[in-house]
Write an enzyme that holds these catalytic residues in place. Structure first.
Site, mmCIF file in Angstrom:
data_model
loop_
_atom_site.group_PDB
_atom_site.id
_atom_site.type_symbol
_atom_site.label_atom_id
_atom_site.label_comp_id
_atom_site.label_asym_id
_atom_site.label_seq_id
_atom_site.Cartn_x
_atom_site.Cartn_y
_atom_site.Cartn_z
ATOM 1 N N HIS A 123 -7.539 -1.164 6.729
ATOM 2 C CA HIS A 123 -6.124 -1.261 6.361
ATOM 3 C C HIS A 123 -5.938 -0.458 5.069
ATOM 4 O O HIS A 123 -5.919 -0.993 3.967
ATOM 5 C CB HIS A 123 -5.691 -2.717 6.141
ATOM 6 C CG HIS A 123 -4.327 -2.801 5.532
ATOM 7 N ND1 HIS A 123 -3.184 -2.463 6.210
ATOM 8 C CD2 HIS A 123 -3.922 -3.151 4.287
ATOM 9 C CE1 HIS A 123 -2.142 -2.595 5.406
ATOM 10 N NE2 HIS A 123 -2.557 -3.005 4.233
ATOM 11 N N ASP A 179 0.221 -2.811 10.494
ATOM 12 C CA ASP A 179 0.096 -1.401 10.878
ATOM 13 C C ASP A 179 0.373 -1.243 12.380
ATOM 14 O O ASP A 179 1.034 -0.301 12.808
ATOM 15 C CB ASP A 179 -1.311 -0.903 10.531
ATOM 16 C CG ASP A 179 -1.673 -1.253 9.103
ATOM 17 O OD1 ASP A 179 -0.977 -0.799 8.195
ATOM 18 O OD2 ASP A 179 -2.635 -2.030 8.898
HETATM 19 P P1 NAI Z 1 2.516 -10.996 -5.155
HETATM 20 O O1 NAI Z 1 1.989 -10.398 -6.408
HETATM 21 O O2 NAI Z 1 3.981 -11.210 -4.991
HETATM 22 O O3 NAI Z 1 1.807 -12.399 -4.901
HETATM 23 C C1 NAI Z 1 0.446 -12.602 -5.057
HETATM 24 C C2 NAI Z 1 0.264 -14.038 -5.479
HETATM 25 O O4 NAI Z 1 -1.130 -14.318 -5.466
HETATM 26 C C3 NAI Z 1 0.757 -14.320 -6.903
HETATM 27 O O5 NAI Z 1 1.665 -15.414 -6.864
HETATM 28 C C4 NAI Z 1 -0.519 -14.655 -7.673
HETATM 29 O O6 NAI Z 1 -0.302 -15.648 -8.654
HETATM 30 C C5 NAI Z 1 -1.416 -15.167 -6.549
HETATM 31 N N1 NAI Z 1 -2.855 -15.124 -6.834
HETATM 32 C C6 NAI Z 1 -3.545 -14.190 -7.534
HETATM 33 N N2 NAI Z 1 -4.849 -14.533 -7.606
HETATM 34 C C7 NAI Z 1 -4.986 -15.684 -6.926
HETATM 35 C C8 NAI Z 1 -6.077 -16.549 -6.670
HETATM 36 N N3 NAI Z 1 -7.293 -16.284 -7.147
HETATM 37 N N4 NAI Z 1 -5.861 -17.663 -5.943
HETATM 38 C C9 NAI Z 1 -4.634 -17.967 -5.478
HETATM 39 N N5 NAI Z 1 -3.551 -17.191 -5.719
HETATM 40 C C10 NAI Z 1 -3.724 -16.070 -6.425
HETATM 41 O O7 NAI Z 1 1.941 -10.093 -3.979
HETATM 42 P P2 NAI Z 1 2.398 -10.015 -2.447
HETATM 43 O O8 NAI Z 1 3.449 -8.988 -2.297
HETATM 44 O O9 NAI Z 1 2.644 -11.387 -1.941
HETATM 45 O O10 NAI Z 1 1.069 -9.397 -1.788
HETATM 46 C C11 NAI Z 1 -0.137 -10.118 -1.745
HETATM 47 C C12 NAI Z 1 -1.273 -9.233 -1.273
HETATM 48 O O11 NAI Z 1 -1.056 -8.795 0.059
HETATM 49 C C13 NAI Z 1 -1.472 -7.962 -2.098
HETATM 50 O O12 NAI Z 1 -2.866 -7.774 -2.290
HETATM 51 C C14 NAI Z 1 -0.940 -6.876 -1.192
HETATM 52 O O13 NAI Z 1 -1.543 -5.630 -1.472
HETATM 53 C C15 NAI Z 1 -1.354 -7.410 0.158
HETATM 54 N N6 NAI Z 1 -0.664 -6.844 1.309
HETATM 55 C C16 NAI Z 1 -1.409 -6.645 2.463
HETATM 56 C C17 NAI Z 1 -0.839 -6.151 3.608
HETATM 57 C C18 NAI Z 1 -1.666 -5.930 4.848
HETATM 58 O O14 NAI Z 1 -1.102 -5.393 5.814
HETATM 59 N N7 NAI Z 1 -2.924 -6.295 4.934
HETATM 60 C C19 NAI Z 1 0.603 -5.806 3.639
HETATM 61 C C20 NAI Z 1 1.302 -6.088 2.422
HETATM 62 C C21 NAI Z 1 0.678 -6.581 1.298
#
Ligand code: NAI
Length: 324
Positions: free
Chosen positions: A187, A159
């Protein structure tokens, strides 16, 4: 040669994980002279994909990458780790309320907090990226009573960087010429990007842009940038999120050279934000530690927004109180 540092990435086979691992292995996060061991944690259905990520990492022949651990066991993934990037989280399903999402994620971040408590380095620095990031960080912190509570943080650097980009575009100056940007609070869409203390090329930002643009354009654009990326790309921001995570840990570990950066950290009463939530503040980083910037004047406009985002965090806290 320096001793390798251990970096755990959860959700390492996901979009952000895939963008993160290679940059960490190339030295972007901890420095070009710091060897690393990557400990990649996933859930069982993603272990094949994770193996592919590890194969690609091997094929890069990164000089700084000393070992790769792949696992679906948090006790292994967090063993002796120095940095834990908690990216893996459960996405919001159709019709799911924010409350349900919080509870579902509590089931991930509670046990991960405990595994960190039992196995990580005593100085582990934790960054939660997985949403709802601030409250997930609070849950992990509550489940790790033997670790320093200040070392549990959540990411608002994306952000912050988005706000820099918007102000740079508006003023026609490069974003490196901007100082004093702040993201306050959660966030989420209630975050408050504040330019009241910003300067651009040494000139006060509020005098360079009109208030109408600031209130009606800048603030909502930063707050809604994530949704705009999804609309444009057909997928949520991944490379920019990974880049922000690298900025967050790099500055925390190596220092921010006096620059203010935004980090969601445990509130300590600064600016009237009572203890008990992980709230984004302006901080400076030095000697592997962060310090909340003190003494800023807060006007009525800012106070209202800072309170609004604090209230949302307190509601989130209330929703997961049995996990704390
Ligand atoms: P994604 O769905 O591509 O990847 C998430 C991965 O986490 C998947 O491979 C899944 O198998 C794995 N996963 C789920 N539960 C798990 C567990 N208990 N232990 C280990 N791995 C686990 O999602 P992406 O795009 O990589 O985003 C990840 C997170 O980041 C989402 O929650 C998203 O909302 C968040 N996010 C946060 C931002 C921020 O600024 N704070 C910015 C963008 C995304």
């Amino acid at each position: 040669m320096k001793k390798p540092l251990r970096v755990t990435i959860t959700g390492a086979a996901g979009q952000i994980g895939y963008a993160l691992a290679f940059r960490i292995a190339s030295g972007d996060m901890l420095g070009k002279d710091q060897p690393v061991i990557l400990q990649l944690l996933e859930i069982p259905p993603a272990m094949d994909a994770l193996k592919g990520v590890a194969m690609e990492l091997e094929d890069c022949a990164f000089p700084l990458l000393h070992d790769i651990v792949t696992t679906d066991d948090a006790n292994v993934g967090f063993k002796d780790t120095d940095f834990a990037l908690l990216v893996g989280a459960k996405p919001r399903g159709p019709g799911m309320e924010r409350k349900d999402l919080l509870k579902e994620n509590g089931k991930i971040f509670g046990p991960q907090g405990k595994a960190l408590n039992d196995h990580a380095s005593r100085d582990v620095k934790v960054l939660v990226v997985g949403n709802p990031a601030n409250t997930n960080a609070l849950i992990a912190q509550a489940n790790a009573p033997d670790l320093d509570p200040r070392n549990f943080t959540a990411m608002t650097r994306l952000d912050h960087n988005r706000a820099l980009a918007q102000l740079a575009e508006k003023t026609g100056k490069h974003h490196t010429r901007i100082d004093g940007m702040i993201i306050w609070g959660n966030h989420s869409a209630t975050q408050y990007p504040d330019i009241a203390h910003c300067s651009v090329d040494g000139k006060a930002a509020p005098e360079l842009v009109d208030q109408g643009w600031y209130r009606d354009d800048f603030i909502p654009t930063v707050q809604q940038r994530g949704a705009a990326i999804i609309k444009a790309r057909g997928a949520s921001s991944a490379a920019s999120a990974a880049s922000a995570a690298i900025d967050h840990i790099r500055d925390w570990h190596l220092g921010s050279d006096g620059k203010w950066v935004s980090m969601a950290v445990p509130s300590d009463g600064s600016y009237g934000i009572k203890e008990g939530v992980i709230y984004s503040f302006p901080v400076t980083c030095k000697n592997g530690d962060y310090e909340i910037v003190q003494g800023l004047e807060i006007d009525a406009f800012s106070r209202e927004r800072m309170t609004l985002t604090e209230e949302e965090l307190r509601e989130e806290r209330e929703g997961v109180k049995e996990l704390l």
